[in-house]
Design a protein around this motif. Structure first.
Motif, short mmCIF file in Angstrom:
data_model
loop_
_atom_site.label_atom_id
_atom_site.label_comp_id
_atom_site.label_asym_id
_atom_site.label_seq_id
_atom_site.Cartn_x
_atom_site.Cartn_y
_atom_site.Cartn_z
N GLY A 198 35.43 43.57 41.54
CA GLY A 198 35.53 43.00 40.20
C GLY A 198 34.35 42.11 39.91
O GLY A 198 33.66 41.62 40.81
N ALA A 211 36.62 35.30 48.69
CA ALA A 211 36.83 35.98 47.41
C ALA A 211 35.53 36.33 46.70
O ALA A 211 35.45 37.31 45.97
CB ALA A 211 37.70 35.11 46.50
N PHE A 212 34.49 35.51 46.94
CA PHE A 212 33.20 35.71 46.25
C PHE A 212 32.08 36.11 47.21
O PHE A 212 30.90 36.09 46.84
CB PHE A 212 32.80 34.42 45.52
CG PHE A 212 33.82 33.92 44.54
CD1 PHE A 212 34.25 34.72 43.49
CD2 PHE A 212 34.37 32.65 44.67
CE1 PHE A 212 35.19 34.26 42.59
CE2 PHE A 212 35.32 32.18 43.77
CZ PHE A 212 35.74 32.99 42.72
N PRO A 219 43.18 34.13 46.87
CA PRO A 219 41.89 34.73 46.52
C PRO A 219 41.57 35.98 47.33
O PRO A 219 40.95 36.91 46.83
CB PRO A 219 40.88 33.61 46.83
CG PRO A 219 41.69 32.37 46.76
CD PRO A 219 43.03 32.75 47.29
N LEU A 229 42.46 39.35 45.78
CA LEU A 229 41.85 39.85 44.57
C LEU A 229 41.28 41.24 44.78
O LEU A 229 40.85 41.59 45.87
CB LEU A 229 40.72 38.90 44.12
CG LEU A 229 41.12 37.47 43.76
CD1 LEU A 229 39.89 36.68 43.37
CD2 LEU A 229 42.13 37.46 42.64
N GLU A 230 41.25 42.01 43.72
CA GLU A 230 40.72 43.36 43.82
C GLU A 230 39.22 43.32 44.12
O GLU A 230 38.47 42.62 43.44
CB GLU A 230 40.95 44.12 42.50
CG GLU A 230 42.40 44.48 42.24
CD GLU A 230 42.95 45.45 43.25
OE1 GLU A 230 42.18 46.32 43.72
OE2 GLU A 230 44.14 45.34 43.59
N ASP A 251 36.04 38.38 36.21
CA ASP A 251 37.34 38.97 36.53
C ASP A 251 38.02 38.21 37.66
O ASP A 251 39.22 37.94 37.62
CB ASP A 251 37.17 40.43 36.95
CG ASP A 251 36.80 41.35 35.79
OD1 ASP A 251 37.02 40.95 34.63
OD2 ASP A 251 36.28 42.45 36.05
N ARG A 252 37.25 37.88 38.68
CA ARG A 252 37.82 37.22 39.85
C ARG A 252 38.25 35.79 39.54
O ARG A 252 39.32 35.35 39.96
CB ARG A 252 36.82 37.23 41.01
CG ARG A 252 36.44 38.64 41.44
CD ARG A 252 35.54 38.64 42.66
NE ARG A 252 34.78 39.88 42.73
CZ ARG A 252 34.08 40.28 43.79
NH1 ARG A 252 34.05 39.52 44.87
NH2 ARG A 252 33.41 41.41 43.77
#
Length: 205
Positions: free
Chosen positions: A87, A151-152, A80, A83-84, A91-92
C-alpha cells in the motif's frame, strides 16, 4: 497417557478457562469507567468470586492488573504489522489511524484508560508498588515502535521520523477519541483527515 496425566490436563484446561473468564469479567468491570472498579474486592465481586480465589489465580492486585493489560494486548494484536503490504504511505497511515479510532472505543481500551487513571503517575512509585503492571506497560512502547518501523520498512523512510510518529499517533488518537466521547462542535472527520495528511507530509519530507 496415564489417568493421572489426563486428569491433570483437564484440570489445567479448567484453570485456564477460569482465568480467562476472570480476565474478561475484570475488563467488563473496568470498562464501565467507574473509578471504584479498580478495587480488588469490587473486581472479585463483579467476577463472581472471592478475592482469595482471584488472588490465587493472579497473586494479588498487581498480578491481576498486569494480566488484564497483557490480555488486552494479546486481543489487540500487532496492528501495523497486519497492514496490507504494497500500500501507499497514505494508505498505511490512514489504515493505522482508522483502526485506532475504532479500537479505542472498544471495552478493552476503556478498561485500560480506567486502570491507567488509577495508577501512580510517577514511574518510580509505579515500579515500586506495582512492578508487574509497570513492566507490562513499559513493554508497550518498544513493541509499538517496532511494529510501526515494520509497517513502513519498505518505504525508505527516516527511522527517527517514524519513531516520532509512533509516539504521536496514540496520544493524538486518545485526544480525538476523548473529544468524541465528551461531545464536540468540531468536525472529527476533518481532524482525522488533517492528522493523516500531516503525518504523511512529515514522513515524506
Amino acid at each position: 497417557m496415564t489417568e493421572a496425566a489426563t486428569a491433570g490436563r483437564r484440570a489445567n484446561r479448567r484453570g485456564l478457562r477460569s482465568r480467562e473468564s476472570m480476565l474478561e469479567a475484570a475488563i467488563s468491570s473496568l470498562a464501565t469507567g467507574d473509578p471504584a472498579a479498580v478495587s480488588g474486592n469490587r473486581i472479585a465481586r463483579d467476577i463472581g468470586a472471592t478475592w482469595s480465589v482471584v488472588k490465587y489465580q493472579f497473586g494479588g492486585i498487581d498480578g491481576l492488573w498486569a494480566a488484564v493489560l497483557r490480555h488486552t494486548a494479546d486481543q489487540r494484536g500487532d496492528l501495523p504489522a497486519g497492514l496490507e503490504p504494497g500500500g501507499t504511505l497514505r494508505d498505511r497511515v490512514a489504515a493505522m489511524i482508522n483502526a485506532l479510532y475504532t479500537g479505542l472505543r472498544r471495552p478493552e481500551s476503556l478498561a485500560i484508560e480506567t486502570l491507567r487513571a488509577a495508577l501512580p503517575r510517577d514511574h518510580a512509585e509505579l515500579e515500586r508498588d506495582y512492578p508487574l503492571t509497570a513492566a507490562e506497560l513499559a513493554s508497550w512502547k518498544p513493541n509499538w515502535e517496532r511494529a510501526c518501523q515494520n509497517a513502513f520498512a519498505d518505504l525508505g523512510l527516516d527511522p527517527v521520523r517514524v519513531r516520532r510518529v509512533a509516539a504521536l499517533i496514540p496520544a493524538a488518537m486518545r485526544g480525538i477519541t476523548s473529544e468524541r466521547t465528551l461531545g464536540t462542535y468540531g468536525d472529527l472527520d476533518d481532524a482525522l483527515a488533517a492528522l493523516i495528511g500531516g503525518i504523511v507530509a512529515y514522513l515524506e519530507r
